[in-house]
Design an enzyme around this catalytic site. Sequence first.
Site, PDB file in Angstrom:
ATOM      1  N   MET A 124       0.848  -1.196   0.000  1.00  7.07           N
ATOM      2  CA  MET A 124       0.000   0.000   0.000  1.00  7.07           C
ATOM      3  C   MET A 124       0.886   1.249   0.000  1.00  7.07           C
ATOM      4  SD  MET A 124      -3.392  -0.954   2.119  1.00  7.07           S
ATOM      5  CE  MET A 124      -2.757  -0.688   3.761  1.00  7.07           C
ATOM      6  N   GLY A 125       2.146   1.080  -0.410  1.00  6.54           N
ATOM      7  CA  GLY A 125       3.051   2.229  -0.449  1.00  6.54           C
ATOM      8  C   GLY A 125       3.603   2.567   0.921  1.00  6.54           C
ATOM      9  N   LEU A 162       6.702   2.889   1.542  1.00  9.84           N
ATOM     10  CA  LEU A 162       7.625   1.750   1.582  1.00  9.84           C
ATOM     11  C   LEU A 162       8.785   2.000   2.542  1.00  9.84           C
ATOM     12  CD1 LEU A 162       7.766   0.864  -2.233  1.00  9.84           C
ATOM     13  CD2 LEU A 162       6.135   0.099  -0.484  1.00  9.84           C
ATOM     14  N   GLY A 216      11.489  -3.001   5.202  1.00  8.53           N
ATOM     15  CA  GLY A 216      10.816  -4.302   5.141  1.00  8.53           C
ATOM     16  C   GLY A 216      10.350  -4.605   3.724  1.00  8.53           C
ATOM     17  N   HIS A 217       9.734  -3.607   3.091  1.00 12.43           N
ATOM     18  CA  HIS A 217       9.306  -3.785   1.698  1.00 12.43           C
ATOM     19  C   HIS A 217      10.527  -3.987   0.779  1.00 12.43           C
ATOM     20  CE1 HIS A 217       5.811  -1.244   3.194  1.00 12.43           C
ATOM     21  NE2 HIS A 217       5.207  -2.296   2.718  1.00 12.43           N
ATOM     22  N   GLN A 263     -10.207  -2.606   2.719  1.00  8.79           N
ATOM     23  CA  GLN A 263      -9.670  -3.252   3.915  1.00  8.79           C
ATOM     24  C   GLN A 263      -9.608  -2.303   5.115  1.00  8.79           C
ATOM     25  OE1 GLN A 263      -5.830  -4.131   1.756  1.00  8.79           O
ATOM     26  NE2 GLN A 263      -4.943  -3.822   3.776  1.00  8.79           N
ATOM     27  N   ASP A 297       2.681  -9.464   9.090  1.00 10.77           N
ATOM     28  CA  ASP A 297       1.233  -9.632   8.962  1.00 10.77           C
ATOM     29  C   ASP A 297       0.953 -11.133   8.881  1.00 10.77           C
ATOM     30  OD1 ASP A 297       0.490  -6.781   8.736  1.00 10.77           O
ATOM     31  OD2 ASP A 297       1.763  -6.874   6.975  1.00 10.77           O
ATOM     32  N   GLN A 352      -2.549 -12.240   7.842  1.00 12.42           N
ATOM     33  CA  GLN A 352      -2.747 -11.955   6.413  1.00 12.42           C
ATOM     34  C   GLN A 352      -2.062 -13.027   5.561  1.00 12.42           C
ATOM     35  OE1 GLN A 352      -2.455  -7.942   4.493  1.00 12.42           O
ATOM     36  NE2 GLN A 352      -0.407  -8.608   3.943  1.00 12.42           N
ATOM     37  N   SER A 408       4.635   0.746   8.002  1.00 17.42           N
ATOM     38  CA  SER A 408       4.349   2.082   7.463  1.00 17.42           C
ATOM     39  C   SER A 408       3.689   2.944   8.531  1.00 17.42           C
ATOM     40  CB  SER A 408       3.425   1.967   6.250  1.00 17.42           C
ATOM     41  OG  SER A 408       4.016   1.121   5.293  1.00 17.42           O
TER      42      SER A 408
HETATM   43  O1  PAF Z   1       0.064  -5.808   3.479  1.00 15.39           O
HETATM   44  C1  PAF Z   1      -0.396  -4.890   2.778  1.00 15.39           C
HETATM   45  O2  PAF Z   1       0.253  -3.882   2.521  1.00 15.39           O
HETATM   46  C2  PAF Z   1      -1.815  -5.005   2.218  1.00 15.39           C
HETATM   47  O3  PAF Z   1      -2.659  -5.631   3.112  1.00 15.39           O
HETATM   48  C3  PAF Z   1      -1.859  -5.703   0.843  1.00 15.39           C
HETATM   49  C4  PAF Z   1      -1.386  -7.137   0.908  1.00 15.39           C
HETATM   50  C5  PAF Z   1      -1.000  -4.934  -0.148  1.00 15.39           C
HETATM   51  C6  PAF Z   1      -3.292  -5.708   0.311  1.00 15.39           C
HETATM   52  O4  PAF Z   1      -3.802  -4.419   0.168  1.00 15.39           O
END
Ligand code: PAF
Length: 284
Positions: free
Chosen positions: A33-34, A36, A39-40, A64, A153, A156, A189
Amino acid sequence: MADPAVLKTPDEMRSFSLMALREDKSLGFVPTMGALHAGHKALIERARKENDLVVVSIFVNPTQFGPGEDFEKYPRTFEADEKLCAQAGADAIFFPDKKAMYSENARTFVEVGGLQDVLCGMSRPGHFRGVATVVTKLFNLVRPTRAYFGRKDAQQLRIIQTMTRDLDLPVEVVPCEIVREPDGLAMSSRNKYLSPPQRKQALCLAHALAHCKKAVAGGERDAMKLIGEMAEIVEDESDGEIDYIAIVNAETLDDVAVIAGECLAAMAVKIGQTRLIDNVRLNG
Ligand code: PAF
């Protein structure tokens, strides 16, 4: 370090994926979701090593976020994100807007029964339905060979692994280790929201989880006892509000009384207005 192509529409994204398919190139995908952070970056770098092409998506997914959550104020930092993607070696950024992703009368959603209702799902009803739906849509558009998700996450990740298996989605889900700041705070983030005193208090999550991991390594198996001890650490070190502290089976996410096999100690704590999550894996 070439600039990644910025693909703004589903059609542009599909053309890119089709080109990869025709040229028989593997495609690594990092959905985000930007806003960044390191970790990303680690996810993108791993995707770079393991695939011919790498796509990062940046989309703050409205479905979400619940009412009263931080959708509007979620950090949007495209220029810095683009730089980080270039440094980490991404070939393309999929950067659609809300209209391109959801038609006005969208009425199809993906739900992963049971797993979506526990832990974070208890206080964020609908959150994982939004995540599962957007990730399915992104998988369909990007058509990745592999998709990379951080273990921070954990719920998730478990939901996406289950959904991918249940719906026969042709993608390998690759779990990646949590990246932490030098003092132990898990990268997120949302750490951007913390004031300096809150940033200090936020360490209570990592401290409590480290205590739990150490105790389990030392032979402790009583989940309730450990949950109590973790709560004490959080309360001593912060004035945060505990949403949950749990020890669950790593596969089913069911609470356990006795730690045996692969388990997960997980927690969500609100520090000021910022809800932080973290977890550690336990091997009983
Ligand atoms: O982990 C995230 O940043 C979000 O939940 C994802 C997986 C990009 C879905 O919007």
